[in-house]
Design a protein around this motif. Structure first.
Motif, PDB file in Angstrom:
ATOM      1  N   UNK A   4      73.966  66.202  72.541  1.00 32.84           N
ATOM      2  CA  UNK A   4      73.486  65.632  71.277  1.00 32.84           C
ATOM      3  C   UNK A   4      74.577  65.749  70.216  1.00 32.84           C
ATOM      4  N   UNK A   5      74.946  64.630  69.644  1.00 27.64           N
ATOM      5  CA  UNK A   5      75.848  64.627  68.480  1.00 27.64           C
ATOM      6  C   UNK A   5      75.001  64.209  67.291  1.00 27.64           C
ATOM      7  N   UNK A  48      62.569  67.427  66.245  1.00 21.65           N
ATOM      8  CA  UNK A  48      63.452  67.897  65.177  1.00 21.65           C
ATOM      9  C   UNK A  48      62.632  68.843  64.298  1.00 21.65           C
ATOM     10  N   UNK A  49      63.235  69.967  63.948  1.00 18.59           N
ATOM     11  CA  UNK A  49      62.524  70.927  63.093  1.00 18.59           C
ATOM     12  C   UNK A  49      63.488  71.572  62.117  1.00 18.59           C
ATOM     13  N   UNK A  86      66.073  68.785  69.680  1.00 17.01           N
ATOM     14  CA  UNK A  86      66.015  69.057  71.113  1.00 17.01           C
ATOM     15  C   UNK A  86      65.362  67.900  71.850  1.00 17.01           C
ATOM     16  N   UNK A  87      65.637  67.820  73.156  1.00 17.82           N
ATOM     17  CA  UNK A  87      64.974  66.841  74.006  1.00 17.82           C
ATOM     18  C   UNK A  87      64.619  67.475  75.339  1.00 17.82           C
ATOM     19  N   UNK A  95      68.000  69.877  76.370  1.00 17.67           N
ATOM     20  CA  UNK A  95      69.159  70.281  75.600  1.00 17.67           C
ATOM     21  C   UNK A  95      68.727  70.397  74.147  1.00 17.67           C
ATOM     22  N   UNK A  96      69.503  71.121  73.376  1.00 15.60           N
ATOM     23  CA  UNK A  96      69.209  71.272  71.962  1.00 15.60           C
ATOM     24  C   UNK A  96      70.510  71.539  71.212  1.00 15.60           C
ATOM     25  N   UNK A  97      70.464  71.300  69.925  1.00 16.56           N
ATOM     26  CA  UNK A  97      71.605  71.593  69.077  1.00 16.56           C
ATOM     27  C   UNK A  97      71.097  71.871  67.671  1.00 16.56           C
TER      28      UNK A  97
END
Length: 102
Positions: A4-5, A48-49, A86-87, A95-97
């Motif tokens: 994730x970008x 998204x949080x 995250x997804x 994945x998450x960022x």
């Protein structure tokens, strides 16, 4: 390296988020050059949080294109806050960022 970008920019009280996710997003309906079906592999949920506050939940399916782009806006953040994205996909991969809002 994250798949994730993401960029999150605050302007006049509104945070603009732009995210690009690297993912094959296969429908399960295509075949390879040998005529074999390519198995379904697609993102089912994006979240998204901001801290404990859930900003976005998107339920996706096989109709979303490869390497999907997601853009959304929300209010109530401050510069320097951390946004988590995250997804999860239909194969159980995830994945998450995190990104700091600028």
């Amino acid at each position: 390296m994250s798949s994730i970008r993401v960029r999150a920019q605050l302007s006049d009280g509104v945070t603009n988020v732009r995210a690009l996710i690297s993912h094959p997003m296969e429908t399960g309906q295509r075949t390879d050059s040998g005529g074999n079906t390519i198995p379904a592999h697609y993102i089912t949920e994006v979240k998204a949080s901001l801290g404990d506050r859930e900003i976005l939940t998107a339920n996706w399916g096989p109709a979303i294109s490869r390497n999907p782009y997601l853009s959304f806006q929300f209010e109530g953040a401050s510069s320097g806050d951390t946004l988590d994205i995250s997804w999860v996909d239909n194969n159980g991969e995830s994945d998450s960022t995190q990104v700091r809002i600028s």
